[in-house]
Design an enzyme around this catalytic site. Structure first.
Site, PDB file in Angstrom:
ATOM      1  CG  ASN A   1      -1.555   1.302   1.514  1.00  0.00           C
ATOM      2  OD1 ASN A   1      -2.503   1.700   0.822  1.00  0.00           O
ATOM      3  ND2 ASN A   1      -1.033   2.027   2.497  1.00  0.00           N
TER       4      ASN A   1
ATOM      5  CE1 TYR B   1      -0.189   7.980  -6.581  1.00  0.00           C
ATOM      6  CE2 TYR B   1      -2.109   8.757  -7.773  1.00  0.00           C
ATOM      7  CZ  TYR B   1      -1.555   8.069  -6.710  1.00  0.00           C
ATOM      8  OH  TYR B   1      -2.371   7.455  -5.790  1.00  0.00           O
TER       9      TYR B   1
ATOM     10  CE  LYS C   1      -0.639   4.369  -6.595  1.00  0.00           C
ATOM     11  NZ  LYS C   1      -0.335   3.471  -5.481  1.00  0.00           N
TER      12      LYS C   1
HETATM   13  P1  NAD Z   1      -0.587   8.669   3.120  1.00  0.00           P
HETATM   14  O1  NAD Z   1       0.397   9.671   2.624  1.00  0.00           O
HETATM   15  O2  NAD Z   1      -1.539   9.040   4.183  1.00  0.00           O
HETATM   16  O3  NAD Z   1       0.194   7.335   3.559  1.00  0.00           O
HETATM   17  C1  NAD Z   1       1.209   6.823   2.764  1.00  0.00           C
HETATM   18  C2  NAD Z   1       1.852   5.666   3.476  1.00  0.00           C
HETATM   19  O4  NAD Z   1       2.925   5.208   2.665  1.00  0.00           O
HETATM   20  C3  NAD Z   1       2.429   6.040   4.830  1.00  0.00           C
HETATM   21  O5  NAD Z   1       2.196   4.993   5.748  1.00  0.00           O
HETATM   22  C4  NAD Z   1       3.935   6.160   4.540  1.00  0.00           C
HETATM   23  O6  NAD Z   1       4.728   5.778   5.654  1.00  0.00           O
HETATM   24  C5  NAD Z   1       4.112   5.172   3.415  1.00  0.00           C
HETATM   25  N1  NAD Z   1       5.257   5.539   2.593  1.00  0.00           N
HETATM   26  C6  NAD Z   1       5.387   6.632   1.801  1.00  0.00           C
HETATM   27  N2  NAD Z   1       6.611   6.637   1.259  1.00  0.00           N
HETATM   28  C7  NAD Z   1       7.263   5.549   1.729  1.00  0.00           C
HETATM   29  C8  NAD Z   1       8.554   5.022   1.545  1.00  0.00           C
HETATM   30  N3  NAD Z   1       9.462   5.615   0.790  1.00  0.00           N
HETATM   31  N4  NAD Z   1       8.867   3.876   2.189  1.00  0.00           N
HETATM   32  C9  NAD Z   1       7.991   3.270   2.975  1.00  0.00           C
HETATM   33  N5  NAD Z   1       6.741   3.717   3.196  1.00  0.00           N
HETATM   34  C10 NAD Z   1       6.394   4.848   2.573  1.00  0.00           C
HETATM   35  O7  NAD Z   1      -1.301   8.173   1.823  1.00  0.00           O
HETATM   36  P2  NAD Z   1      -2.682   7.411   1.547  1.00  0.00           P
HETATM   37  O8  NAD Z   1      -3.574   8.400   0.933  1.00  0.00           O
HETATM   38  O9  NAD Z   1      -3.151   6.623   2.705  1.00  0.00           O
HETATM   39  O10 NAD Z   1      -2.182   6.468   0.373  1.00  0.00           O
HETATM   40  C11 NAD Z   1      -1.983   5.079   0.522  1.00  0.00           C
HETATM   41  C12 NAD Z   1      -2.017   4.448  -0.838  1.00  0.00           C
HETATM   42  O11 NAD Z   1      -3.274   4.752  -1.450  1.00  0.00           O
HETATM   43  C13 NAD Z   1      -0.953   4.986  -1.798  1.00  0.00           C
HETATM   44  O12 NAD Z   1      -0.448   3.913  -2.569  1.00  0.00           O
HETATM   45  C14 NAD Z   1      -1.708   5.959  -2.676  1.00  0.00           C
HETATM   46  O13 NAD Z   1      -1.132   6.104  -3.944  1.00  0.00           O
HETATM   47  C15 NAD Z   1      -3.061   5.281  -2.746  1.00  0.00           C
HETATM   48  N6  NAD Z   1      -4.194   6.159  -3.091  1.00  0.00           N
HETATM   49  C16 NAD Z   1      -4.578   7.164  -2.281  1.00  0.00           C
HETATM   50  C17 NAD Z   1      -5.664   7.951  -2.648  1.00  0.00           C
HETATM   51  C18 NAD Z   1      -6.161   9.073  -1.791  1.00  0.00           C
HETATM   52  O14 NAD Z   1      -7.029   9.824  -2.235  1.00  0.00           O
HETATM   53  N7  NAD Z   1      -5.695   9.214  -0.553  1.00  0.00           N
HETATM   54  C19 NAD Z   1      -6.340   7.701  -3.840  1.00  0.00           C
HETATM   55  C20 NAD Z   1      -5.918   6.657  -4.647  1.00  0.00           C
HETATM   56  C21 NAD Z   1      -4.842   5.884  -4.253  1.00  0.00           C
END
Ligand code: NAD
Length: 248
Positions: free
Chosen positions: A91, A156, A160
């Site tokens: 994730n 990005y 994905k």
């Molecule tokens: P967030 O920024 O709240 O959390 C991201 C997580 O990834 C954190 O736990 C962080 O520690 C970890 N992370 C980031 N870079 C890292 C690295 N270099 N090494 C290890 N861990 C790392 O983000 P989120 O919104 O919860 O996103 C989680 C996933 O969901 C991501 O893959 C993101 O692309 C995807 N996503 C999010 C959304 C949204 O709207 N929030 C939409 C579509 C997809």
């Protein structure tokens, strides 16, 4: 208790969608290892979890996900602690918004490393463990932009799209080993990643969503829970959209 007796690893499990997945898995009886980028944020997440689930079988590690040897070692640690690994949720991810004309090639490489290479590393390292124990399940976090791109920040959506390709290919390759591989493609979800966007941008993004709002991390986590559970025992190679029909 959909995951009673199961062992799960969730990367990027310290906050946002990943943390909600950890909470849902713990509530449903799983033992969970959450991975984060720094041990300090991992420990904070563990403390937060213990406020509501003091006896939960949860550990936290902070391997460099872009380093295959580090990922392999961390999964080995989880296996040593809990005896097996049934579920891997890849994730962790970062986003980007730079227009192409300003896009730093090093930033492109960085996003591909975290959003794609780290997912490959997790799959590569966990598959032999799952095969040996008779099966398992991998769920990757994709995004709604993996279906139609986005107008700026090309790294990005590119990353994905790759996650979807990796998911569908590995579902074909690993099915014979009873390893299911799926992805969840969230729409705009209320996490730090979204909170960092300018308000006008969020309003613009929400306007065309038929459900008229952003998603909550718990709503997305429920879909991971379904895919991780035996309720989805015949589901593999799927990219499940959880976006209020935003992409239509
Ligand atoms: P967030 O920024 O709240 O959390 C991201 C997580 O990834 C954190 O736990 C962080 O520690 C970890 N992370 C980031 N870079 C890292 C690295 N270099 N090494 C290890 N861990 C790392 O983000 P989120 O919104 O919860 O996103 C989680 C996933 O969901 C991501 O893959 C993101 O692309 C995807 N996503 C999010 C959304 C949204 O709207 N929030 C939409 C579509 C997809």
């Amino acid at each position: 208790m959909l995951l009673q007796g199961k062992v799960a690893v969730v990367t990027g499990g310290t906050r946002g969608i990943g943390f909600a997945v950890v909470e849902a898995f713990v509530k449903n009886g799983a033992s969970v290892a959450l991975f984060g980028s720094r041990q300090e944020t991992v420990d904070k997440a563990l403390s937060k979890l213990r406020e509501t689930a003091p006896d939960a079988p949860v550990i936290g590690l902070s391997p460099d996900l872009t380093d295959y040897a580090a990922v392999e070692a961390a999964l080995g640690e989880v296996k040593a602690r809990f005896g097996r690994i049934d579920i891997l949720v890849n994730n962790a991810g970062i986003s980007a918004r730079e227009p192409l004309y300003q896009y730093d090639p090093a930033a492109f490489e960085n996003i591909m490393n975290i959003n794609v290479k780290a997912v490959f590393n997790g799959c590569r390292a966990v598959a032999p463990i799952m095969k040996e124990q008779g099966g398992g399940c991998i769920i990757n976090t994709s995004s709604m932009v993996s279906l139609y791109g986005q107008p700026s920040g090309v790294g990005y959506p590119t990353s994905k799209f790759a996650v979807n390709g990796l998911t569908r290919s590995l579902a074909r390759e690993l099915g014979r080993d009873n390893i299911r591989v799926n992805a969840v493609a969230p729409g705009v979800t209320r996490t730090d990643m979204v909170a960092a966007l300018p308000k006008e941008m969020i309003a613009r993004v929400v306007a065309p969503i038929p459900l008229g709002r952003v998603g909550e991390p718990e709503e997305v986590a429920n879909c991971f829970l379904f895919l991780a559970s035996d309720l989805a025992s015949y589901v593999t190679g799927e990219v499940l959209s959880v976006d209020g029909a935003a992409q239509t």
